[in-house]
Structure formats: C-alpha cells, structure tokens
Design a protein around this motif. Structure first.
Motif, mmCIF file in Angstrom:
data_model
loop_
_atom_site.group_PDB
_atom_site.id
_atom_site.type_symbol
_atom_site.label_atom_id
_atom_site.label_comp_id
_atom_site.label_asym_id
_atom_site.label_seq_id
_atom_site.Cartn_x
_atom_site.Cartn_y
_atom_site.Cartn_z
ATOM 1 N N VAL A 502 0.831 -1.194 0.000
ATOM 2 C CA VAL A 502 0.000 0.000 0.000
ATOM 3 C C VAL A 502 0.873 1.255 0.000
ATOM 4 C CG1 VAL A 502 -1.762 1.299 1.241
ATOM 5 C CG2 VAL A 502 -1.817 -1.196 1.251
ATOM 6 N N LYS A 503 0.520 2.208 -0.838
ATOM 7 C CA LYS A 503 1.152 3.522 -0.830
ATOM 8 C C LYS A 503 0.101 4.575 -0.500
ATOM 9 C CE LYS A 503 4.934 2.857 -4.188
ATOM 10 N NZ LYS A 503 6.033 3.250 -3.298
ATOM 11 N N SER A 504 0.563 5.731 -0.100
ATOM 12 C CA SER A 504 -0.351 6.843 0.130
ATOM 13 C C SER A 504 -0.590 7.573 -1.191
ATOM 14 C CB SER A 504 0.239 7.821 1.148
ATOM 15 O OG SER A 504 1.373 8.482 0.586
ATOM 16 N N ILE A 505 -1.561 8.448 -1.189
ATOM 17 C CA ILE A 505 -1.855 9.225 -2.395
ATOM 18 C C ILE A 505 -0.659 10.082 -2.780
ATOM 19 C CG2 ILE A 505 -3.326 11.041 -3.355
ATOM 20 C CD1 ILE A 505 -5.572 10.016 -1.555
ATOM 21 N N ASP A 506 -0.045 10.734 -1.809
ATOM 22 C CA ASP A 506 1.119 11.572 -2.101
ATOM 23 C C ASP A 506 2.295 10.756 -2.623
ATOM 24 O OD1 ASP A 506 -0.127 13.948 -1.489
ATOM 25 O OD2 ASP A 506 0.509 13.936 0.612
ATOM 26 N N GLU A 507 2.443 9.534 -2.152
ATOM 27 C CA GLU A 507 3.526 8.672 -2.652
ATOM 28 C C GLU A 507 3.285 8.293 -4.109
ATOM 29 O OE1 GLU A 507 5.142 6.345 1.342
ATOM 30 O OE2 GLU A 507 3.309 5.636 0.353
ATOM 31 N N VAL A 508 2.029 8.071 -4.467
ATOM 32 C CA VAL A 508 1.708 7.790 -5.875
ATOM 33 C C VAL A 508 1.996 9.015 -6.727
ATOM 34 C CG1 VAL A 508 -0.155 7.268 -7.499
ATOM 35 C CG2 VAL A 508 -0.009 6.040 -5.328
ATOM 36 N N TYR A 528 -8.782 4.344 -6.416
ATOM 37 C CA TYR A 528 -8.044 3.246 -7.045
ATOM 38 C C TYR A 528 -7.223 2.469 -6.015
ATOM 39 C CZ TYR A 528 -9.307 5.507 -11.442
ATOM 40 O OH TYR A 528 -10.005 6.054 -12.484
ATOM 41 N N LEU A 529 -6.634 3.168 -5.052
ATOM 42 C CA LEU A 529 -5.904 2.481 -3.978
ATOM 43 C C LEU A 529 -6.867 1.656 -3.125
ATOM 44 C CD1 LEU A 529 -3.483 5.358 -2.918
ATOM 45 C CD2 LEU A 529 -2.784 3.149 -3.864
ATOM 46 N N PHE A 533 -6.481 -2.406 -2.734
ATOM 47 C CA PHE A 533 -6.002 -2.994 -1.484
ATOM 48 C C PHE A 533 -7.108 -3.255 -0.473
ATOM 49 C CE2 PHE A 533 -2.249 -0.865 -3.256
ATOM 50 C CZ PHE A 533 -1.354 -1.930 -3.267
ATOM 51 N N ASN A 534 -8.322 -2.787 -0.758
ATOM 52 C CA ASN A 534 -9.481 -3.078 0.078
ATOM 53 C C ASN A 534 -9.238 -2.723 1.546
ATOM 54 O OD1 ASN A 534 -11.042 -4.051 -2.132
ATOM 55 N ND2 ASN A 534 -9.808 -5.920 -2.096
ATOM 56 N N ALA A 535 -9.419 -3.662 2.449
ATOM 57 C CA ALA A 535 -9.380 -3.362 3.879
ATOM 58 C C ALA A 535 -8.014 -2.906 4.359
ATOM 59 C CB ALA A 535 -9.827 -4.589 4.669
ATOM 60 N N SER A 536 -6.948 -3.268 3.638
ATOM 61 C CA SER A 536 -5.610 -2.875 4.090
ATOM 62 C C SER A 536 -5.288 -1.414 3.768
ATOM 63 C CB SER A 536 -4.545 -3.785 3.448
ATOM 64 O OG SER A 536 -4.592 -3.694 2.038
ATOM 65 N N TYR A 537 -6.153 -0.780 3.005
ATOM 66 C CA TYR A 537 -5.958 0.643 2.688
ATOM 67 C C TYR A 537 -6.944 1.479 3.498
ATOM 68 C CZ TYR A 537 -6.046 5.100 0.220
ATOM 69 O OH TYR A 537 -5.995 6.448 -0.085
ATOM 70 N N VAL A 538 -6.442 2.493 4.154
ATOM 71 C CA VAL A 538 -7.294 3.404 4.912
ATOM 72 C C VAL A 538 -7.546 4.638 4.064
ATOM 73 C CG1 VAL A 538 -7.525 4.798 6.989
ATOM 74 C CG2 VAL A 538 -6.363 2.577 7.107
ATOM 75 N N ARG A 737 -16.125 -2.256 -10.056
ATOM 76 C CA ARG A 737 -15.215 -1.576 -9.129
ATOM 77 C C ARG A 737 -13.774 -1.600 -9.622
ATOM 78 N NH1 ARG A 737 -14.160 -3.687 -4.497
ATOM 79 N NH2 ARG A 737 -13.878 -1.758 -3.332
ATOM 80 N N ILE A 738 -13.363 -2.705 -10.216
ATOM 81 C CA ILE A 738 -11.968 -2.871 -10.615
ATOM 82 C C ILE A 738 -11.673 -2.241 -11.970
ATOM 83 C CG2 ILE A 738 -10.226 -4.609 -11.245
ATOM 84 C CD1 ILE A 738 -10.699 -4.343 -8.254
ATOM 85 N N GLU A 739 -12.605 -2.313 -12.903
ATOM 86 C CA GLU A 739 -12.278 -1.938 -14.276
ATOM 87 C C GLU A 739 -12.854 -0.605 -14.735
ATOM 88 O OE1 GLU A 739 -12.204 -4.736 -17.303
ATOM 89 O OE2 GLU A 739 -11.190 -6.262 -16.111
#
Length: 792
Positions: A502-508, A528-529, A533-538, A737-739
């Motif tokens: 997982v990356k943050s928005i600023d990292e992307v 998109y993040l 990454f679903n539950a692992s992304y806040v 959701r994905i495409e």
C-alpha cells in the motif's frame, strides 16, 4: 478623476472595462449599470448550465471582489430611464422604482440585443420563451419533467445548444426549421446532415422544411400548428430564430441609429462623448453576434476612452470554431456559391468531413466537421487571399509544409498575435503568449488567467499547441487523469495495480511525477488504492469529495441532509416513530420520501449531525450512503407477498441484493431495482443493475440510468434461482469496481468496453464465482465509526 458610465453588464461591456483597467486603472471612476440582477456571466455557456454540466457560479466572469478591488460601482437590476447629453448625466431607476442621477465624462452603451420572437398568434402564451439569459435557463429547469415535450424553433447555433441542453435535462425535444438543413449559415447541407445525425442519436427529433403558423393553448402552450395544417403537441416553445440590436435607448436620446447604434471605426457614436460596443451597434453596415468581433470592438473602445489610440476597428473576418454535442465544427468564408469549385473528403470510420470552396485559385470557404485541426490554416489562406495553385494537390490534407511531429507548433508559430483562438471567451494567441510570459507555467494556469478552453472546448487543441510552443513545455495530446499529470487514467491505474504494498496518495503522485495536487486526482487515486487494497488501505478522508467527508449531502443553503438505509423501501412503525421523534427534536424543516424509497431529513445544521447519527443508530438504522460514490439503494415493488400480479418475492430479493453490496465504494453511485413482474413498477430497467421477475425466474438488466440523460438497460442474462442473482450481482459489482474509471457510471463503463466484454468476463459459473469471491466483505456504518465521523 473622470467619470465613466457603462450601460450594460454583458460580455462586451465587461471587456471594455477589463481593457481600460489594463491601460489606466486610475483614469476613471467607473459605474456599471446592469439590467439583470445577477453578476456578469458568460452567456455562451448557458447551454451547459441548462443541462446541468455547469453551475451558474462556474460561468460568472466577474465577482464582487473584482468590483471592490478596482473601485467600480456595480448597479445590477437597474434601468436607464433618461440620458441628458448636454448635461452629461444618466438617470437610473432600480428595481424598487427609485431614481438617481449619474454624471459622466464618457458614456459607453453596451445594450446588447433582444431575441427575435416570431409574430405568431399565441406567442404571448405561458411556455413561450427565448434562450437568451439565465432567467430563461431557470424557467426551463423549473419546468423540466420526464416526458415533457418542447419545440425549439430555430436550427442555428443557439437553437441547437438549447435543444441539446433541454434534451440532457430530460425533455422530449423537437427542433423545427423552415430550411432543409441545420446551421445553414455556418455549414453546408452535407455537414449539417452529419451534425443532425449526431443529435438524432441523442433522441433529438428534427422537423425541417416546416413553417410554424400558430401557437395554441388555453393560457399556456398546448400545441403548435404548421403551414400545411398539421399540428404537434408540446408543453413549451423555445424561440431561437435570431436577435435584434437593442438601440431603443440610443434612438430616444437622438443618436444616429439604423437597426443598430451607428458607430465609426473608433466605436464613437454620433455624440463624441458616447461610445458603443457589442450586438447593439451597426458598423459599416454590419452587426456582429460572435464574441471575437465584440472583443475587438471593446479593445478599440477602451483605447479611445483612455485617450491612447493604437488601433481602429475596420470590421472582422469571421470564422466559427466550436464544439456541439462533443463534435468539433469549423466554418469560415463562403460555401453557398454554386459556381465555386469544391474539394471534399470524408472519413466514414472517424465521421469527419472536409469541404473547401475555391474561386479563381483562391480558397474562399472551408467547412470542417469532426476534426477542426486545420481550421486556422484554411482561415489564414482565406483572409490573405493566398493563391493556392501550388498546393491544390495537397490542400485537402491541410498544412503539410511542416512534418507531422511538429505540425501543431509550426501552425501556431505562423499565427498573428491578434488572431482569435477561443471564440467563447474571445482569447487571442497574444493573450496566451502574454499569460505564459507573465508566469503561467502550466496550461491550467493559462486557462485560469485567460479563460481560454473553459467554454465549449473546441479550441483546446490549438491553445495547448500555442502554450507548448511559447513555453517549451512538452505538448500533451492524450487525455490525462487531470492537469497535474501527463499520465492517463489507465496509466495511473496500471501503476497502482502493479504495487505490492500500500502507498499513500502523495507517494503515488511523487512516484508518477505529478506537478501539482487537485481534487480530481486526489479522489481518483484514493478510490483506485481502495479498490486495489481493500481493507488494508485506509481512505484518506482529506482527499475525498466533501459529501463523503461529511457522510451527509450538503444542500444549497449550507445545511445537510441525512438518508438512513431502508432496504427495499421497507421500514417498521418503530423506525418511523424514531425518525419522527428525532426530526421533531432537532427541528428538521423538511422530511421527504426519496425516489429510491427512503426517507430524507433535510435542512440539518452541521453541528447537529453527530447527535442525530447517534440517535438514528440507536434506533437500529444505518447510513444509506446517499452522499457517496457507493451502493445507494435497491428499489422494489411489493412482489408476491402482497401484489396479485407479482411472480417472485421482489422485496425479499431486494434486501438480499442490498445486503450483498451495501457500503462498498464504487467509481460512481450505483442504483438497483427489483420489479416483481414484467410490469416493472420499480422502474428496474433504468437502473445500473435491474431485475425483472418472471414466472420462470429472473431477467438481469444492466447499464441503465435516469438523470440528465435517460438510458434504458441492456438485457444481460437470465437466472432461475434467487441465489444466482445475488452471486452474479456481487461479481458484476466487483468487475465494475476494478475496471471502471473513477466517476464513470455503469452506463458509460458499458459504452466504453461493451456489453460483450462484460459478458465475456462473467461468462461461466467459475468466472462469476471468482469475481464474486473477490468482492471485499466489508460492512461499515460510518455514522457509528468514530474514526470516520466529521467533527462538528
């Protein structure tokens, strides 16, 4: 300090003032008198406001800060009742009937024009309107209703813009014209036919070669009658058949008029203290209704009033470059002379057409449809009366004197600085050059500085070429995620899909060399993040749309609305009692049943949200996600449990469907419906995902919508078992959701990839299970999740 009074607050009037402030901002104390009660706005952009693509605030050209900063007195909603030319004073009456006198050293009349209303019997009926100002737009919006019919009389640019906006608003539109083709002043008949087909594909109907003779109705419009005796039912008639210069005031005070206020090459009227600019004037026997010549006039007028005479106005070479319903159109010169030689090309695959008129080895007219890239090249040949003998063989290919890689830069390099680029805002090449020299280091900054390419968008390609040529920046021709990046949406998604952690928005943004931050890229990357990454992304709440941050819908007056979940439109007496008590306790001013069969509490101050959420949650109810790009609701009829026509338990199925996908954030809002029989009482065939119950099972319909644009669903497939419907819904939602791209409704997703592709991804039970299992099993009620609640 000298005194200047400007009568009128339209685009030409404000351009005069803008140019004067550039020359000498301290020379005059300026007073602007506007007949309309609103701030100045871009009249060209009324069609996007009508359709809902833009708000009125977005098309305002000058705000209160502008007047305050420049010490300008702005008097909206006022009328000039008298002008004393000898004493140099103007009598002004406000909307309450109060009069006052204003002295002037110089007076500028920008009284514009009025719509021409055909002198037909019945023209005074309620429902007969023009398409000229924001009040016309508001009237149409207030009277919009699904299935309402409107007749637009006039096939010119304004008529088609009105028709397009009304169609997007939900009206059934018929365009009526007495000619056999549309936009006959700008397009030859074949190009007009191509444009007509584009508009007909949007369900706009055309009745050409028809002369309207009577508007009928009792108090309000009911029908119109034609010369051949036939009639057509309609609820509204929009007149768009031309304009008349508004010279009445000038005539009353003794100025020379001739179907317009007569001016000389310095924009001076027959009174040397009074100037005039815009659609109200007659210059060398000509009146103009396009922005570019009006702005040329305004620049000359400003110089004269400020006593610095650099230019005179000798008339305008007219070209029309615009975008109608997404189609680029360019027109210049003459194209109706039957004796002219004609060169023509058409690309059926790209739906583009090029028609050139030649007279005596000189290009005299050009009409481009679908691709206006070469418009400026042809316009230059027309204006300069260039001998085209040596280029006849290649003329249809445009300017091939420069290699393809640098054709854009070469073309704009040869443009004169005073050549118009943006017709909507009257921006020239010189304006863009000055903006770049003045420090605009991105095309977005140039847009904000000049207004270029913020209207119909037809000039964006050329404007970007000029920016690139002047600034040396790499020319970006592809569609990018936003102006902060040179990457397309697909490239951003591809990068995120390839991430292992997982990356943050600023990292992307940093990794992909974004040059800035904006709401558009923040919300998109955030989604998109999340979907990757679903539950692992806040979720980064700071980068989400305002309503999603607040978990409530902000209203026009700054208050909010709350919509609790009511699965399938079902509720209980206990829930209704609790909602009623909460509404009374917090003095909720409006309680409404929504189109999605839920109850909306409207008019809630921000400080009451948290407490109300607590009480609603305590009553056993959760958020209905009415504010989010998320699953909204599943509308349902009563089905077999109560209705004699019902074939299946539509209420029970709707609850299971909503349970299966509730709380998931999507690229856009996602609406569902279940109708218990083919009578379709729940309107399931205009939903993102709809189910029609039959005796034998369940028909699945997808990619419908009912809003600015109404689209019927496409029939997808059939299931015999309820469980299969729910499983397929989960798979369909996960594929979407994905495409799908962020902010892409299901109908637009389907139009981009095709139903065949969707079906190929969900073709077998194994594929359906794979996609359904991939849908995260997250169920959140943000109204009770402390970490996600807004702080009042």
């Amino acid at each position: 300090m000298k005194k200047l009074v400007v009568v009128g607050s339209g685009m030409s009037a404000m351009k005069v003032v803008d140019e004067m402030l550039k020359i000498d901002p301290t020379m005059y104390q300026i007073t602007i008198i506007g007949a309309e009660t609103v701030l100045p706005y871009n009249r060209i952009m009324l069609s996007p406001v009508l359709s809902g693509e833009k708000t009125f605030d977005e098309i305002k050209t000058h705000n209160e800060d502008y007047f305050a900063t420049n010490n300008i007195t702005f008097k909206p909603g006022c009328t000039v009742t008298a002008i004393d030319r000898k004493g140099k004073s103007v009598t002004v009456q406000n909307d309450e009937g109060e009069c006052s006198a204003l002295d002037y050293n110089r007076l500028v009349l920008c009284t514009g024009s009025t719509p021409f209303i055909l002198p037909l019997p019945g023209k005074e009926l309620e429902g007969v309107v023009s398409f000229r100002d924001i009040y016309d737009v508001e009237y149409m919006q207030e009277n919009a209703a699904k299935g309402k019919k409107v007749a637009v009389i006039g096939t010119g640019l304004l008529g088609l813009e009105a028709a397009n906006g009304l169609n997007e608003l939900g009206f059934e539109v018929t365009v009526i014209g007495n000619m056999d083709s549309i936009m006959n002043m700008q397009l030859d008949s074949s190009s007009g036919d191509l444009l007509q087909k584009v508009l007909e594909e949007k369900n706009i109907v055309f009745k050409l070669g028809a002369i309207t003779t009577h508007i009928k109705g009792s108090g309000k419009v009911e029908s119109i009658e034609f010369e051949d005796g036939s009639t057509m039912a309609t609820d509204m008639v929009v007149m768009s058949v031309g304009i008349v210069p508004n010279d009445a005031l000038a005539s009353e005070i003794g100025l020379q008029t001739n179907r317009g206020i007569v001016v000389n090459d310095t924009m001076m009227t027959s009174d040397p203290a009074i100037y005039s600019v815009g659609e109200c004037i007659k210059h060398r026997g000509m009146s103009y209704g396009l922005v570019a010549p009006l702005f040329e006039q305004a620049r000359v007028c400003a110089e004269q009033v400020c006593e610095v005479s650099h230019h005179i106005y000798t008339g305008s070479d007219i070209s029309t470059k615009l975008k109608i319903s997404g189609v680029d159109v360019f027109s210049a010169g003459e194209f109706a002379n039957a004796d002219d030689e004609v060169m023509c090309s058409k690309d059926h695959a790209l739906n583009t057409r090029k028609r050139l008129s030649i007279r005596g080895n000189k290009l005299v007219g050009a009409v481009l449809f679908g691709d206006s890239t070469d418009g400026l090249f042809y316009f230059d040949l027309i204006k300069k009366q260039t001998d085209i003998t040596d280029m006849r063989k290649t003329l249809l290919f445009g300017d091939i004197g420069v290699d393809a890689a640098s054709a854009g830069a070469g073309g704009v390099e040869k443009m004169a600085d005073d050549e118009q680029v943006c017709g909507c805002m009257g921006v020239t090449k010189g304006d863009i050059v000055s903006a770049v020299v003045g420090g605009c280091d991105s095309f977005k900054a140039v847009q904000e500085e000049t207004g270029c390419a913020t209207g119909c968008g037809g000039c964006e390609s050329v404007a970007k070429q000029i920016f690139s040529f002047v600034s040396g920046a790499e020319l970006v021709t592809k569609d990018t995620l936003c102006d902060c990046s040179t990457h397309s949406t697909e490239e951003v998604r591809h990068y995120i899909r390839a991430l292992d952690t997982v990356k943050s928005i600023d990292e992307v943004r940093l990794a992909m060399d974004f040059t800035d931050v904006c709401d558009a890229c923040g919300a998109a990357i955030n989604y998109y993040l999340s979907s990757q990454f679903n539950a692992s992304y806040v979720h980064n709440d700071a980068e989400r749309p305002h309503n999603e941050k607040m978990h409530a819908n902000k209203q026009r007056d700054g208050t909010y609305s709350i919509v609790p979940q009511m699965q399938g439109g079902l509720t209980t007496p206990a829930e209704l009692k609790s909602l009623a008590e909460i509404a009374v306790k917090y003095e909720v001013p409006t309680v409404k049943v929504t189109g999605g069969q839920r109850i909306d509490l409207l008019g809630i101050p921000k400080e009451n949200l948290n407490d109300m959420w607590d009480e609603i949650a305590a009553a056993g109810m959760a958020s209905g996600y009415a504010y989010g790009k998320a699953t909204r609701t599943c509308k349902s009829c009563v089905g077999t449990e109560h209705c004699m026509m019902g074939t299946q338990d539509s209420m029970g199925l709707s609850v299971k469907m909503e349970d299966a996908v509730w709380s998931h954030f999507m690229p856009h809002k996602f609406k569902m419906g279940v109708s218990g029989c083919p009578r379709n009482c729940a309107e399931s065939t205009i939903k993102d995902f709809g189910v029609i119950c039959t005796e034998k099972g369940y028909e699945i319909h997808v990619a419908g919508a009912c809003g600015i644009r109404t689209k019927a669903c496409l029939k997808d497939r059939f299931f015999e078992k309820e469980a299969d419907v729910v499983e397929y819904l989960k798979a369909f939602v996960q594929l979407y959701r994905i495409e799908a791209n962020y902010l892409e409704r299901v109908m637009h997703f389907e139009e981009r990839v095709g139903l065949d592709y969707i079906q190929s991804q969900l073709d077998t039970p194994e594929q359906i299970k794979k996609w359904a299992d991939a849908l995260p099993k997250t169920v959140k009620n943000p109204w009770v999740t402390t970490d996600h609640r807004q702080s009042a």
